[in-house]
Design a protein around this motif. Sequence first.
Motif, mmCIF file in Angstrom:
data_model
loop_
_atom_site.group_PDB
_atom_site.id
_atom_site.type_symbol
_atom_site.label_atom_id
_atom_site.label_comp_id
_atom_site.label_asym_id
_atom_site.label_seq_id
_atom_site.Cartn_x
_atom_site.Cartn_y
_atom_site.Cartn_z
ATOM 1 N N VAL A 1 -9.043 4.920 -9.365
ATOM 2 C CA VAL A 1 -8.206 4.965 -8.161
ATOM 3 C C VAL A 1 -8.941 4.339 -6.982
ATOM 4 O O VAL A 1 -8.376 3.511 -6.249
ATOM 5 C CB VAL A 1 -7.802 6.422 -7.833
ATOM 6 C CG1 VAL A 1 -7.103 6.482 -6.472
ATOM 7 C CG2 VAL A 1 -6.896 6.980 -8.912
ATOM 8 N N ASN A 2 -10.205 4.712 -6.807
ATOM 9 C CA ASN A 2 -10.988 4.157 -5.707
ATOM 10 C C ASN A 2 -11.194 2.658 -5.869
ATOM 11 O O ASN A 2 -11.143 1.901 -4.887
ATOM 12 C CB ASN A 2 -12.349 4.855 -5.620
ATOM 13 C CG ASN A 2 -12.229 6.279 -5.114
ATOM 14 O OD1 ASN A 2 -11.302 6.617 -4.392
ATOM 15 N ND2 ASN A 2 -13.176 7.125 -5.496
ATOM 16 N N SER B 1 -10.971 9.173 -10.775
ATOM 17 C CA SER B 1 -11.188 8.890 -9.352
ATOM 18 C C SER B 1 -11.860 7.535 -9.166
ATOM 19 O O SER B 1 -11.608 6.835 -8.182
ATOM 20 C CB SER B 1 -12.039 9.993 -8.719
ATOM 21 O OG SER B 1 -13.306 10.079 -9.360
ATOM 22 N N ASN C 1 -7.960 -3.704 -0.730
ATOM 23 C CA ASN C 1 -8.375 -3.942 0.656
ATOM 24 C C ASN C 1 -9.223 -5.201 0.776
ATOM 25 O O ASN C 1 -9.068 -5.984 1.726
ATOM 26 C CB ASN C 1 -9.157 -2.735 1.185
ATOM 27 C CG ASN C 1 -8.261 -1.548 1.466
ATOM 28 O OD1 ASN C 1 -7.062 -1.684 1.644
ATOM 29 N ND2 ASN C 1 -8.845 -0.357 1.495
ATOM 30 N N ILE D 1 -8.076 0.841 -4.727
ATOM 31 C CA ILE D 1 -7.948 0.839 -3.268
ATOM 32 C C ILE D 1 -8.929 -0.141 -2.629
ATOM 33 O O ILE D 1 -8.544 -0.985 -1.799
ATOM 34 C CB ILE D 1 -8.169 2.258 -2.706
ATOM 35 C CG1 ILE D 1 -7.057 3.190 -3.166
ATOM 36 C CG2 ILE D 1 -8.242 2.226 -1.176
ATOM 37 C CD1 ILE D 1 -7.286 4.646 -2.825
ATOM 38 N N GLU E 1 -13.551 5.504 5.619
ATOM 39 C CA GLU E 1 -12.410 5.555 6.529
ATOM 40 C C GLU E 1 -12.852 5.394 7.978
ATOM 41 O O GLU E 1 -12.175 4.707 8.759
ATOM 42 C CB GLU E 1 -11.635 6.870 6.349
ATOM 43 C CG GLU E 1 -10.843 6.934 5.053
ATOM 44 C CD GLU E 1 -9.873 8.109 5.039
ATOM 45 O OE1 GLU E 1 -10.033 9.023 5.890
ATOM 46 O OE2 GLU E 1 -8.979 8.112 4.188
ATOM 47 N N THR F 1 -2.974 6.267 -4.737
ATOM 48 C CA THR F 1 -4.068 6.908 -4.008
ATOM 49 C C THR F 1 -4.476 8.238 -4.647
ATOM 50 O O THR F 1 -5.561 8.733 -4.391
ATOM 51 C CB THR F 1 -3.667 7.162 -2.544
ATOM 52 O OG1 THR F 1 -2.460 7.940 -2.515
ATOM 53 C CG2 THR F 1 -3.440 5.851 -1.809
ATOM 54 N N LYS F 2 -3.596 8.788 -5.470
ATOM 55 C CA LYS F 2 -3.894 10.000 -6.227
ATOM 56 C C LYS F 2 -3.246 9.885 -7.596
ATOM 57 O O LYS F 2 -2.141 9.369 -7.715
ATOM 58 C CB LYS F 2 -3.371 11.245 -5.517
ATOM 59 C CG LYS F 2 -4.083 11.574 -4.218
ATOM 60 C CD LYS F 2 -3.527 12.847 -3.591
ATOM 61 C CE LYS F 2 -4.239 13.171 -2.271
ATOM 62 N NZ LYS F 2 -3.689 14.401 -1.646
ATOM 63 N N ILE G 1 0.361 0.985 -4.341
ATOM 64 C CA ILE G 1 -1.036 1.365 -4.553
ATOM 65 C C ILE G 1 -1.153 2.867 -4.793
ATOM 66 O O ILE G 1 -0.657 3.673 -4.004
ATOM 67 C CB ILE G 1 -1.915 0.961 -3.354
ATOM 68 C CG1 ILE G 1 -1.874 -0.552 -3.169
ATOM 69 C CG2 ILE G 1 -3.347 1.430 -3.554
ATOM 70 C CD1 ILE G 1 -2.396 -1.349 -4.342
ATOM 71 N N PHE H 1 0.829 -1.209 0.000
ATOM 72 C CA PHE H 1 0.000 0.000 0.000
ATOM 73 C C PHE H 1 0.864 1.260 0.000
ATOM 74 O O PHE H 1 0.539 2.240 -0.671
ATOM 75 C CB PHE H 1 -0.919 0.009 1.221
ATOM 76 C CG PHE H 1 -2.079 0.961 1.081
ATOM 77 C CD1 PHE H 1 -3.248 0.548 0.469
ATOM 78 C CD2 PHE H 1 -1.993 2.266 1.539
ATOM 79 C CE1 PHE H 1 -4.320 1.421 0.318
ATOM 80 C CE2 PHE H 1 -3.052 3.154 1.392
ATOM 81 C CZ PHE H 1 -4.219 2.727 0.775
ATOM 82 N N GLN H 2 1.974 1.217 0.736
ATOM 83 C CA GLN H 2 2.827 2.400 0.822
ATOM 84 C C GLN H 2 3.613 2.647 -0.463
ATOM 85 O O GLN H 2 3.937 3.790 -0.793
ATOM 86 C CB GLN H 2 3.820 2.246 1.992
ATOM 87 C CG GLN H 2 3.183 2.304 3.370
ATOM 88 C CD GLN H 2 2.639 3.678 3.714
ATOM 89 O OE1 GLN H 2 3.225 4.699 3.389
ATOM 90 N NE2 GLN H 2 1.493 3.711 4.384
#
Length: 209
Positions: free
Chosen positions: A81-82, A78, A89, A85, A177, A71-72, A69, A65-66
């Motif tokens: 990207v979503n 969008s 997950n 993610i 979140e 995130t932007k 993946i 993830f760091q």
Amino acid sequence: MVRLFQLTLIFAGVIYAIVSQNPFHVSIIINVSLLIIMLISRDNINVVHLCTALLFVYVVEMLVFQNLIVTKSDTMSSMTVNAIIFSFNFITDLVLFFLLIFRAPITRAILESKGKDSSHIYKYNAELALISLMTLFMVVDLMALVENFLRHLDKFGITGPVAEFFADWTLVYNQYENMKFTLLGLTILLVWMMASNIGQQPYKEPDSA
């Protein structure tokens, strides 16, 4: 006094996970907790194997993830990207779910392959609680993923009243979140249950009628 201090630290970690909503910090808390529990219960193969499985997945998840993946993005929509993610997950939670389901049989098979007794291998109460929690994680991920696609039906060539109806669906997205970090806080609590007498009790199947 020592027990009270431990409980205070555990609940502080749970609250921090929920309030901070910092995925890197929460991953560190969970991974360090697993290492400590493995050290405390190093003579209990059930705990060691369970913590090892969880630790492996959480470390891989954190690294991926760091570093991998997105995130932007200036090039991807969008929705894409979503979708990445939420899908990542979901896959991670699915892997954890199956590892928890099959942990005891895998541990038993490893011991039996070495000619060792496996009668002391069983599922924990805490283990079953974690399985239920992973199910909730997956439900949240799937709801967010489905809502993400419904909100962007125009990307699939669907227009008109149907697309307009779903265009403003953001309930799960807005609360994603909050829901995920609340569940992560519960994860920390259940992980530490594995170090308790109650959490280490064998899970007993309910009697059939």
